[in-house]
Write a protein that holds these residues in place. Sequence first.
Motif, PDB file in Angstrom:
ATOM      1  N   TYR A  55       0.793  -1.189  -0.081  1.00 33.78           N
ATOM      2  CA  TYR A  55       0.120  -0.087  -0.099  1.00 33.78           C
ATOM      3  C   TYR A  55       0.895   1.134  -0.061  1.00 33.78           C
ATOM      4  N   TYR A  56       0.358   2.421  -0.485  1.00 31.04           N
ATOM      5  CA  TYR A  56       1.121   3.624  -0.487  1.00 31.04           C
ATOM      6  C   TYR A  56       0.060   4.651  -0.187  1.00 31.04           C
ATOM      7  N   LYS A  57       0.349   6.072   0.236  1.00 27.59           N
ATOM      8  CA  LYS A  57      -0.388   7.181   0.268  1.00 27.59           C
ATOM      9  C   LYS A  57       0.609   8.360   0.272  1.00 27.59           C
ATOM     10  N   LYS A  95       0.171  13.827   3.146  1.00 29.36           N
ATOM     11  CA  LYS A  95      -1.064  14.424   3.555  1.00 29.36           C
ATOM     12  C   LYS A  95      -2.399  13.842   3.519  1.00 29.36           C
ATOM     13  N   SER A  96      -2.404  12.445   2.707  1.00 28.94           N
ATOM     14  CA  SER A  96      -3.434  11.862   2.551  1.00 28.94           C
ATOM     15  C   SER A  96      -3.830  10.824   3.657  1.00 28.94           C
ATOM     16  N   GLY A  97      -5.043  10.600   4.021  1.00 32.64           N
ATOM     17  CA  GLY A  97      -5.121   9.722   5.212  1.00 32.64           C
ATOM     18  C   GLY A  97      -5.569   8.222   4.681  1.00 32.64           C
ATOM     19  N   LYS A  98      -5.827   7.927   3.695  1.00 35.18           N
ATOM     20  CA  LYS A  98      -6.281   6.667   2.973  1.00 35.18           C
ATOM     21  C   LYS A  98      -5.159   5.873   2.207  1.00 35.18           C
ATOM     22  N   TRP A  99      -5.053   4.780   2.515  1.00 35.59           N
ATOM     23  CA  TRP A  99      -4.087   3.758   1.897  1.00 35.59           C
ATOM     24  C   TRP A  99      -4.501   3.474   0.410  1.00 35.59           C
ATOM     25  N   THR A 100      -3.742   3.418  -0.283  1.00 30.10           N
ATOM     26  CA  THR A 100      -4.181   2.931  -1.695  1.00 30.10           C
ATOM     27  C   THR A 100      -3.450   1.601  -2.108  1.00 30.10           C
ATOM     28  N   ALA A 126       4.062   7.495   1.797  1.00 29.33           N
ATOM     29  CA  ALA A 126       4.375   6.470   3.024  1.00 29.33           C
ATOM     30  C   ALA A 126       4.182   5.301   2.461  1.00 29.33           C
ATOM     31  N   TYR A 127       4.792   4.237   2.703  1.00 33.72           N
ATOM     32  CA  TYR A 127       4.602   2.977   2.369  1.00 33.72           C
ATOM     33  C   TYR A 127       4.443   1.847   3.135  1.00 33.72           C
ATOM     34  N   THR A 128       3.387   0.920   3.094  1.00 33.85           N
ATOM     35  CA  THR A 128       3.267  -0.088   4.322  1.00 33.85           C
ATOM     36  C   THR A 128       3.050  -1.453   3.362  1.00 33.85           C
ATOM     37  N   VAL A 129       3.300  -2.393   4.165  1.00 31.89           N
ATOM     38  CA  VAL A 129       2.884  -3.979   3.548  1.00 31.89           C
ATOM     39  C   VAL A 129       2.267  -4.702   4.795  1.00 31.89           C
ATOM     40  N   LYS A 142      -6.787 -14.091   7.154  1.00 32.47           N
ATOM     41  CA  LYS A 142      -6.557 -13.125   8.053  1.00 32.47           C
ATOM     42  C   LYS A 142      -5.214 -12.295   7.734  1.00 32.47           C
ATOM     43  N   TYR A 143      -5.442 -11.084   7.985  1.00 31.70           N
ATOM     44  CA  TYR A 143      -4.223 -10.047   7.861  1.00 31.70           C
ATOM     45  C   TYR A 143      -3.361 -10.020   9.173  1.00 31.70           C
ATOM     46  N   GLY A 144      -1.904  -9.744   8.874  1.00 23.47           N
ATOM     47  CA  GLY A 144      -1.287  -9.317  10.197  1.00 23.47           C
ATOM     48  C   GLY A 144      -1.051  -8.236  10.594  1.00 23.47           C
ATOM     49  N   ALA A 145      -0.554  -7.672  11.561  1.00 19.84           N
ATOM     50  CA  ALA A 145      -0.429  -6.387  12.136  1.00 19.84           C
ATOM     51  C   ALA A 145       0.565  -5.811  11.102  1.00 19.84           C
ATOM     52  N   TYR A 146       0.344  -4.457  10.811  1.00 18.05           N
ATOM     53  CA  TYR A 146       1.149  -3.841  10.034  1.00 18.05           C
ATOM     54  C   TYR A 146       1.308  -2.236  10.606  1.00 18.05           C
ATOM     55  N   ASP A 147       2.396  -1.698   9.776  1.00 16.62           N
ATOM     56  CA  ASP A 147       3.001  -0.252  10.379  1.00 16.62           C
ATOM     57  C   ASP A 147       1.753   0.656   9.816  1.00 16.62           C
ATOM     58  N   LYS A 148       1.060   1.206  10.660  1.00 16.33           N
ATOM     59  CA  LYS A 148      -0.094   2.284  10.239  1.00 16.33           C
ATOM     60  C   LYS A 148       0.530   3.433   9.438  1.00 16.33           C
ATOM     61  N   ARG A 149       1.726   3.878  10.091  1.00 11.00           N
ATOM     62  CA  ARG A 149       2.222   5.147   9.839  1.00 11.00           C
ATOM     63  C   ARG A 149       3.244   4.853   8.526  1.00 11.00           C
ATOM     64  N   GLY A 150       3.778   3.912   8.308  1.00 15.40           N
ATOM     65  CA  GLY A 150       4.285   3.561   7.153  1.00 15.40           C
ATOM     66  C   GLY A 150       5.772   4.126   7.047  1.00 15.40           C
ATOM     67  N   ILE A 151       6.620   3.850   6.179  1.00 20.48           N
ATOM     68  CA  ILE A 151       7.765   4.469   5.789  1.00 20.48           C
ATOM     69  C   ILE A 151       7.985   5.547   4.875  1.00 20.48           C
ATOM     70  N   MET A 152       8.717   6.758   5.215  1.00 20.98           N
ATOM     71  CA  MET A 152       8.397   7.916   4.104  1.00 20.98           C
ATOM     72  C   MET A 152       9.541   7.906   3.254  1.00 20.98           C
ATOM     73  N   ILE A 153       9.359   8.407   1.871  1.00 27.20           N
ATOM     74  CA  ILE A 153      10.359   8.891   0.798  1.00 27.20           C
ATOM     75  C   ILE A 153       9.851  10.015   0.191  1.00 27.20           C
TER      76      ILE A 153
END
Length: 402
Positions: A72-74, A77-82, A111-114, A123-134
Amino acid sequence: MKKDYIRKSSVIVWMVVLILVSFCFSFVKPGSVFAAADTPGRVTMQDISSPAFGQVKLVWKKADNVTDYYIYYKEKKSGKWTKLASVKAGTTSYVHKSSAKYPLTTGRSYAYTVKAYNSASQKYGAYDKRGIMIQILPETVKLNKAKVNSDKISVNLSWSKAGGCDAYEIYRRTYRSSWKRIARVKSNTLKYKDTTPLRGWANYYAVCGYDSKTKTTGNRSNILFAVLDSPQFTFPTVRDAYVDVLRAVKAGDKTGMIEPMPYGAVNLEYFVFDMNNDSIPELIVGSDCPWEEGDKTYTRKICQLYTCEKTGSGYKSKRMSGYFWDPQMSEKHDYLYENYYWYSKSVNFKYLWFIDKEDNILKQYSEPLNYKVGSKELIDFDSRNRKPVWTKITDTSALSGL
Protein backbone atom coordinates in the motif's frame (compact mmCIF):
# COMPACT_ATOMS: atom_id res chain seq x y z
CA MET A 1 -18.72 -68.10 -3.53
CA LYS A 2 -17.91 -65.53 -6.15
CA LYS A 3 -20.28 -63.03 -4.59
CA ASP A 4 -18.64 -63.45 -1.18
CA TYR A 5 -15.23 -62.81 -2.75
CA ILE A 6 -16.41 -59.61 -4.40
CA ARG A 7 -18.08 -58.49 -1.15
CA LYS A 8 -14.86 -59.10 0.82
CA SER A 9 -12.75 -57.26 -1.81
CA SER A 10 -15.04 -54.22 -1.64
CA VAL A 11 -14.78 -54.12 2.13
CA ILE A 12 -10.98 -54.27 1.94
CA VAL A 13 -10.89 -51.42 -0.61
CA TRP A 14 -13.13 -49.24 1.55
CA MET A 15 -11.00 -49.92 4.59
CA VAL A 16 -7.85 -48.91 2.74
CA VAL A 17 -9.55 -45.69 1.58
CA LEU A 18 -10.68 -44.87 5.11
CA ILE A 19 -7.18 -45.47 6.47
CA LEU A 20 -5.63 -43.15 3.85
CA VAL A 21 -8.18 -40.43 4.48
CA SER A 22 -7.66 -40.65 8.24
CA PHE A 23 -3.89 -40.48 7.70
CA CYS A 24 -4.21 -37.34 5.61
CA PHE A 25 -6.55 -35.61 8.04
CA SER A 26 -4.16 -36.31 10.88
CA PHE A 27 -1.94 -33.50 9.40
CA VAL A 28 -4.78 -31.02 9.00
CA LYS A 29 -5.74 -28.80 11.89
CA PRO A 30 -9.43 -28.20 12.68
CA GLY A 31 -10.74 -24.94 11.29
CA SER A 32 -10.90 -23.19 14.65
CA VAL A 33 -7.35 -24.20 15.61
CA PHE A 34 -5.94 -23.11 12.18
CA ALA A 35 -7.43 -19.63 12.50
CA ALA A 36 -5.94 -19.08 15.93
CA ALA A 37 -2.45 -20.39 15.16
CA ASP A 38 -1.91 -19.17 11.61
CA THR A 39 -2.57 -15.43 11.85
CA PRO A 40 0.22 -13.85 9.74
CA GLY A 41 3.05 -12.13 11.53
CA ARG A 42 3.79 -8.40 11.41
CA VAL A 43 5.83 -7.26 8.39
CA THR A 44 9.06 -5.42 9.23
CA MET A 45 10.28 -2.99 6.58
CA GLN A 46 14.01 -3.19 5.86
CA ASP A 47 14.66 -0.50 3.26
CA ILE A 48 13.06 2.08 1.00
CA SER A 49 14.93 3.72 -1.88
CA SER A 50 14.58 5.26 -5.31
CA PRO A 51 16.55 3.12 -7.80
CA ALA A 52 15.59 5.40 -10.70
CA PHE A 53 13.55 8.51 -11.35
CA GLY A 54 9.84 7.90 -10.72
CA GLN A 55 10.46 4.63 -8.92
CA VAL A 56 10.37 3.48 -5.30
CA LYS A 57 11.76 0.15 -4.13
CA LEU A 58 10.58 -1.53 -0.93
CA VAL A 59 12.34 -4.36 0.89
CA TRP A 60 10.91 -6.15 3.94
CA LYS A 61 11.65 -9.13 6.17
CA LYS A 62 9.83 -12.41 5.68
CA ALA A 63 6.91 -12.86 8.08
CA ASP A 64 5.45 -16.10 9.49
CA ASN A 65 2.30 -17.85 8.23
CA VAL A 66 2.04 -15.81 5.04
CA THR A 67 0.61 -16.73 1.66
CA ASP A 68 0.58 -13.20 0.18
CA TYR A 69 1.89 -9.69 0.85
CA TYR A 70 -0.23 -6.64 0.03
CA ILE A 71 1.63 -3.37 -0.73
CA TYR A 72 0.00 0.00 0.00
CA TYR A 73 1.02 3.64 -0.40
CA LYS A 74 -0.38 7.10 0.20
CA GLU A 75 0.69 10.69 -0.10
CA LYS A 76 1.97 12.16 3.15
CA LYS A 77 -1.02 14.48 3.57
CA SER A 78 -3.59 11.82 2.58
CA GLY A 79 -5.25 9.66 5.22
CA LYS A 80 -6.24 6.73 3.02
CA TRP A 81 -4.01 3.87 1.93
CA THR A 82 -4.11 2.82 -1.72
CA LYS A 83 -3.41 -0.80 -2.58
CA LEU A 84 -0.64 -1.03 -5.16
CA ALA A 85 -0.15 -4.75 -5.66
CA SER A 86 0.09 -8.18 -4.04
CA VAL A 87 2.99 -10.63 -4.23
CA LYS A 88 3.39 -14.23 -3.10
CA ALA A 89 5.02 -15.28 0.15
CA GLY A 90 8.39 -16.02 -1.48
CA THR A 91 8.83 -12.38 -2.54
CA THR A 92 10.13 -9.76 -0.09
CA SER A 93 10.61 -6.72 -2.35
CA TYR A 94 8.59 -4.61 -4.73
CA VAL A 95 9.31 -1.72 -7.11
CA HIS A 96 6.60 0.89 -7.53
CA LYS A 97 6.85 2.60 -10.91
CA SER A 98 4.95 5.82 -11.34
CA SER A 99 1.85 5.55 -13.54
CA ALA A 100 -1.37 7.42 -14.28
CA LYS A 101 -3.22 5.18 -11.83
CA TYR A 102 -0.54 5.20 -9.13
CA PRO A 103 1.39 8.45 -9.65
CA LEU A 104 4.58 9.67 -7.98
CA THR A 105 4.88 13.46 -8.13
CA THR A 106 8.23 15.24 -7.83
CA GLY A 107 8.69 17.05 -4.54
CA ARG A 108 5.94 15.18 -2.70
CA SER A 109 6.51 12.64 0.07
CA TYR A 110 4.86 9.22 0.18
CA ALA A 111 4.37 6.60 2.88
CA TYR A 112 4.51 2.87 2.18
CA THR A 113 3.43 -0.13 4.21
CA VAL A 114 3.04 -3.88 3.66
CA LYS A 115 0.41 -6.25 5.11
CA ALA A 116 0.85 -10.00 5.43
CA TYR A 117 -2.15 -12.19 4.46
CA ASN A 118 -2.99 -15.88 4.99
CA SER A 119 -5.48 -17.16 2.42
CA ALA A 120 -6.34 -20.29 4.44
CA SER A 121 -7.25 -18.44 7.63
CA GLN A 122 -8.29 -15.33 5.65
CA LYS A 123 -6.54 -13.12 8.14
CA TYR A 124 -4.21 -10.13 7.86
CA GLY A 125 -1.22 -9.58 10.11
CA ALA A 126 -0.48 -6.43 12.04
CA TYR A 127 1.16 -3.69 9.97
CA ASP A 128 2.90 -0.33 10.31
CA LYS A 129 0.01 2.14 10.21
CA ARG A 130 2.32 5.14 9.78
CA GLY A 131 4.46 3.52 7.09
CA ILE A 132 7.95 4.55 6.01
CA MET A 133 8.44 7.79 4.10
CA ILE A 134 10.31 8.79 0.98
CA GLN A 135 10.41 12.04 -0.98
CA ILE A 136 10.35 11.96 -4.76
CA LEU A 137 13.32 13.96 -6.05
CA PRO A 138 14.11 15.23 -9.54
CA GLU A 139 16.15 12.86 -11.65
CA THR A 140 19.89 12.87 -10.92
CA VAL A 141 21.71 14.89 -13.57
CA LYS A 142 24.64 13.52 -15.56
CA LEU A 143 27.38 16.16 -15.86
CA ASN A 144 29.18 15.60 -19.17
CA LYS A 145 31.82 18.31 -19.36
CA ALA A 146 33.76 20.84 -17.29
CA LYS A 147 36.39 22.39 -19.54
CA VAL A 148 38.51 25.52 -19.32
CA ASN A 149 37.43 27.91 -22.07
CA SER A 150 39.79 29.26 -24.71
CA ASP A 151 40.01 32.56 -22.81
CA LYS A 152 41.73 30.65 -19.97
CA ILE A 153 39.65 32.45 -17.33
CA SER A 154 36.25 30.72 -17.60
CA VAL A 155 34.88 27.17 -17.52
CA ASN A 156 32.25 25.67 -19.84
CA LEU A 157 29.86 23.09 -18.38
CA SER A 158 27.35 20.83 -20.11
CA TRP A 159 25.00 18.09 -18.89
CA SER A 160 22.24 15.73 -20.02
CA LYS A 161 18.53 16.49 -19.64
CA ALA A 162 16.92 15.18 -16.45
CA GLY A 163 13.28 14.53 -15.62
CA GLY A 164 11.11 15.94 -12.85
CA CYS A 165 12.64 19.41 -12.81
CA ASP A 166 12.01 22.83 -14.34
CA ALA A 167 15.46 24.21 -13.58
CA TYR A 168 19.06 23.20 -12.93
CA GLU A 169 21.31 24.39 -10.11
CA ILE A 170 25.06 24.61 -10.70
CA TYR A 171 27.38 24.13 -7.72
CA ARG A 172 31.11 24.75 -7.33
CA ARG A 173 33.71 24.15 -4.66
CA THR A 174 37.47 24.24 -4.34
CA TYR A 175 39.91 22.41 -2.13
CA ARG A 176 39.45 24.98 0.60
CA SER A 177 35.70 25.67 0.31
CA SER A 178 32.38 23.87 0.63
CA TRP A 179 29.79 23.53 -2.14
CA LYS A 180 28.24 26.82 -3.20
CA ARG A 181 25.44 27.36 -5.69
CA ILE A 182 26.71 29.70 -8.40
CA ALA A 183 23.72 29.70 -10.76
CA ARG A 184 20.23 28.43 -11.49
CA VAL A 185 19.10 28.06 -15.12
CA LYS A 186 15.86 26.95 -16.77
CA SER A 187 15.35 23.31 -17.71
CA ASN A 188 15.66 24.03 -21.44
CA THR A 189 19.29 25.05 -20.82
CA LEU A 190 21.86 22.26 -20.72
CA LYS A 191 25.05 24.30 -20.51
CA TYR A 192 26.59 27.06 -18.42
CA LYS A 193 29.67 29.27 -18.56
CA ASP A 194 31.31 29.95 -15.21
CA THR A 195 33.01 33.33 -15.58
CA THR A 196 34.27 33.53 -11.99
CA PRO A 197 36.19 30.31 -11.26
CA LEU A 198 39.04 30.52 -8.79
CA ARG A 199 42.26 30.80 -10.73
CA GLY A 200 45.21 28.77 -9.59
CA TRP A 201 42.90 26.15 -8.10
CA ALA A 202 41.07 23.02 -9.13
CA ASN A 203 37.39 24.01 -9.42
CA TYR A 204 34.98 21.12 -8.77
CA TYR A 205 31.48 21.22 -10.31
CA ALA A 206 28.16 19.41 -9.84
CA VAL A 207 24.65 20.03 -11.18
CA CYS A 208 21.28 19.27 -9.54
CA GLY A 209 17.77 19.18 -10.93
CA TYR A 210 15.40 21.65 -9.25
CA ASP A 211 11.60 21.73 -9.07
CA SER A 212 10.48 25.31 -8.40
CA LYS A 213 6.86 24.38 -7.61
CA THR A 214 7.85 22.37 -4.55
CA LYS A 215 11.30 23.97 -4.08
CA THR A 216 12.90 20.54 -4.24
CA THR A 217 16.53 19.96 -5.20
CA GLY A 218 17.66 16.61 -6.54
CA ASN A 219 20.78 14.70 -5.65
CA ARG A 220 24.13 16.02 -6.86
CA SER A 221 25.38 14.80 -10.19
CA ASN A 222 28.75 13.20 -10.77
CA ILE A 223 31.62 15.61 -10.05
CA LEU A 224 33.99 17.02 -12.68
CA PHE A 225 36.78 19.53 -12.22
CA ALA A 226 38.73 22.09 -14.22
CA VAL A 227 42.06 23.66 -13.28
CA LEU A 228 42.82 27.23 -14.23
CA ASP A 229 46.33 28.65 -14.28
CA SER A 230 47.17 31.45 -11.89
CA PRO A 231 46.99 34.97 -13.30
CA GLN A 232 50.35 36.49 -14.11
CA PHE A 233 50.88 39.92 -12.57
CA THR A 234 53.97 42.10 -12.74
CA PHE A 235 55.07 44.84 -10.39
CA PRO A 236 53.83 47.67 -12.63
CA THR A 237 50.42 45.95 -12.60
CA VAL A 238 50.05 46.53 -8.88
CA ARG A 239 52.11 49.70 -8.54
CA ASP A 240 49.17 52.08 -8.95
CA ALA A 241 46.90 50.03 -6.73
CA TYR A 242 49.37 49.84 -3.86
CA VAL A 243 51.41 52.98 -4.33
CA ASP A 244 50.73 54.19 -0.76
CA VAL A 245 51.66 50.81 0.69
CA LEU A 246 54.87 50.59 -1.34
CA ARG A 247 55.91 54.09 -0.37
CA ALA A 248 55.37 53.28 3.30
CA VAL A 249 57.36 50.06 2.97
CA LYS A 250 60.20 51.82 1.18
CA ALA A 251 60.29 54.49 3.87
CA GLY A 252 60.58 51.83 6.56
CA ASP A 253 57.15 52.44 8.06
CA LYS A 254 57.02 49.37 10.25
CA THR A 255 53.66 50.21 11.79
CA GLY A 256 52.01 50.71 8.44
CA MET A 257 53.58 47.58 7.05
CA ILE A 258 53.53 44.88 9.73
CA GLU A 259 52.48 45.33 13.32
CA PRO A 260 54.48 42.52 14.94
CA MET A 261 57.71 43.02 12.93
CA PRO A 262 60.32 44.07 15.45
CA TYR A 263 63.40 44.02 13.19
CA GLY A 264 62.46 46.50 10.49
CA ALA A 265 62.36 45.90 6.76
CA VAL A 266 65.10 43.36 6.12
CA ASN A 267 65.55 41.65 2.75
CA LEU A 268 62.09 42.59 1.55
CA GLU A 269 60.33 40.37 -0.96
CA TYR A 270 57.08 40.96 -2.81
CA PHE A 271 54.43 38.54 -4.05
CA VAL A 272 51.16 39.05 -5.91
CA PHE A 273 48.13 36.86 -6.48
CA ASP A 274 44.43 37.48 -7.15
CA MET A 275 43.37 35.80 -3.93
CA ASN A 276 39.72 36.88 -3.85
CA ASN A 277 39.27 36.52 -7.61
CA ASP A 278 38.27 40.13 -8.37
CA SER A 279 40.94 40.77 -11.06
CA ILE A 280 42.87 43.00 -8.66
CA PRO A 281 45.86 41.13 -7.23
CA GLU A 282 46.62 41.07 -3.55
CA LEU A 283 50.08 42.14 -2.44
CA ILE A 284 52.29 40.31 0.06
CA VAL A 285 55.31 41.98 1.57
CA GLY A 286 57.72 39.76 3.48
CA SER A 287 60.69 40.64 5.66
CA ASP A 288 63.38 38.48 7.28
CA CYS A 289 63.08 37.78 10.98
CA PRO A 290 65.43 35.75 13.23
CA TRP A 291 63.80 32.70 14.76
CA GLU A 292 64.95 30.53 17.63
CA GLU A 293 63.82 26.98 18.19
CA GLY A 294 65.64 25.05 20.90
CA ASP A 295 69.36 25.58 20.41
CA LYS A 296 68.95 26.52 16.73
CA THR A 297 68.62 30.00 15.26
CA TYR A 298 67.58 30.59 11.70
CA THR A 299 65.82 33.16 9.53
CA ARG A 300 62.15 33.06 8.71
CA LYS A 301 60.06 35.34 6.53
CA ILE A 302 57.23 37.22 8.23
CA CYS A 303 54.59 38.44 5.78
CA GLN A 304 51.83 41.00 5.69
CA LEU A 305 48.91 40.84 3.24
CA TYR A 306 47.33 43.86 1.54
CA THR A 307 44.19 43.98 -0.53
CA CYS A 308 42.49 46.80 -2.39
CA GLU A 309 39.34 47.71 -4.25
CA LYS A 310 38.77 50.01 -7.16
CA THR A 311 36.66 53.08 -6.40
CA GLY A 312 35.49 56.05 -8.42
CA SER A 313 38.51 58.04 -7.28
CA GLY A 314 41.08 55.31 -7.73
CA TYR A 315 42.25 52.40 -5.60
CA LYS A 316 41.68 52.00 -1.89
CA SER A 317 44.18 49.66 -0.23
CA LYS A 318 43.81 47.95 3.12
CA ARG A 319 46.11 45.93 5.35
CA MET A 320 44.49 42.66 6.39
CA SER A 321 44.62 41.86 10.08
CA GLY A 322 46.93 38.99 10.96
CA TYR A 323 50.17 37.83 9.38
CA PHE A 324 51.81 34.60 8.33
CA TRP A 325 55.22 33.03 7.99
CA ASP A 326 57.54 31.57 5.41
CA PRO A 327 56.14 32.05 1.93
CA GLN A 328 58.98 29.98 0.46
CA MET A 329 59.06 26.78 2.46
CA SER A 330 58.70 25.01 -0.86
CA GLU A 331 61.89 24.19 -2.72
CA LYS A 332 60.56 26.24 -5.65
CA HIS A 333 61.48 29.76 -4.62
CA ASP A 334 59.61 31.57 -7.39
CA TYR A 335 56.19 30.76 -5.95
CA LEU A 336 54.37 31.16 -2.68
CA TYR A 337 52.73 27.91 -1.63
CA GLU A 338 50.72 27.13 1.44
CA ASN A 339 52.94 26.18 4.32
CA TYR A 340 53.92 22.73 5.48
CA TYR A 341 54.84 22.26 9.12
CA TRP A 342 56.58 18.97 9.84
CA TYR A 343 56.28 17.63 13.37
CA SER A 344 57.99 14.38 12.43
CA LYS A 345 58.89 12.48 9.28
CA SER A 346 55.36 11.14 8.97
CA VAL A 347 53.10 13.60 10.84
CA ASN A 348 52.60 17.08 9.50
CA PHE A 349 50.07 19.82 9.00
CA LYS A 350 49.27 21.67 5.82
CA TYR A 351 48.35 25.31 6.38
CA LEU A 352 46.54 27.43 3.85
CA TRP A 353 46.07 31.17 4.14
CA PHE A 354 43.12 32.88 2.50
CA ILE A 355 40.84 35.91 2.71
CA ASP A 356 37.49 35.33 4.36
CA LYS A 357 35.19 37.39 2.16
CA GLU A 358 32.44 37.62 4.76
CA ASP A 359 34.67 38.86 7.59
CA ASN A 360 37.25 40.44 5.23
CA ILE A 361 40.16 39.15 7.27
CA LEU A 362 43.06 36.83 6.69
CA LYS A 363 42.32 33.32 7.92
CA GLN A 364 44.19 30.09 8.22
CA TYR A 365 42.97 26.66 7.21
CA SER A 366 44.88 23.62 8.42
CA GLU A 367 44.64 19.95 7.59
CA PRO A 368 46.60 17.08 9.15
CA LEU A 369 48.53 15.03 6.60
CA ASN A 370 49.91 11.74 7.80
CA TYR A 371 52.16 11.30 4.79
CA LYS A 372 55.86 10.66 4.84
CA VAL A 373 58.02 13.38 3.34
CA GLY A 374 58.60 12.64 -0.35
CA SER A 375 56.19 9.69 -0.32
CA LYS A 376 54.00 8.73 -3.27
CA GLU A 377 50.92 9.44 -1.12
CA LEU A 378 52.01 13.04 -0.56
CA ILE A 379 52.86 13.50 -4.23
CA ASP A 380 49.45 12.13 -5.20
CA PHE A 381 47.78 14.40 -2.66
CA ASP A 382 49.48 17.46 -4.13
CA SER A 383 48.59 16.45 -7.68
CA ARG A 384 44.92 16.15 -6.73
CA ASN A 385 44.89 19.42 -4.78
CA ARG A 386 46.61 22.08 -6.77
CA LYS A 387 48.42 24.67 -4.69
CA PRO A 388 47.66 28.35 -5.10
CA VAL A 389 50.54 29.98 -6.92
CA TRP A 390 51.79 33.37 -5.75
CA THR A 391 54.08 35.04 -8.24
CA LYS A 392 57.26 36.38 -6.70
CA ILE A 393 58.25 39.77 -8.05
CA THR A 394 61.90 39.65 -9.03
CA ASP A 395 62.00 42.90 -11.01
CA THR A 396 61.47 45.68 -8.48
CA SER A 397 62.71 48.49 -10.73
CA ALA A 398 59.24 50.06 -10.57
CA LEU A 399 60.01 51.02 -6.97
CA SER A 400 62.49 53.61 -8.17
CA GLY A 401 59.72 55.91 -9.29
CA LEU A 402 57.98 56.04 -5.91
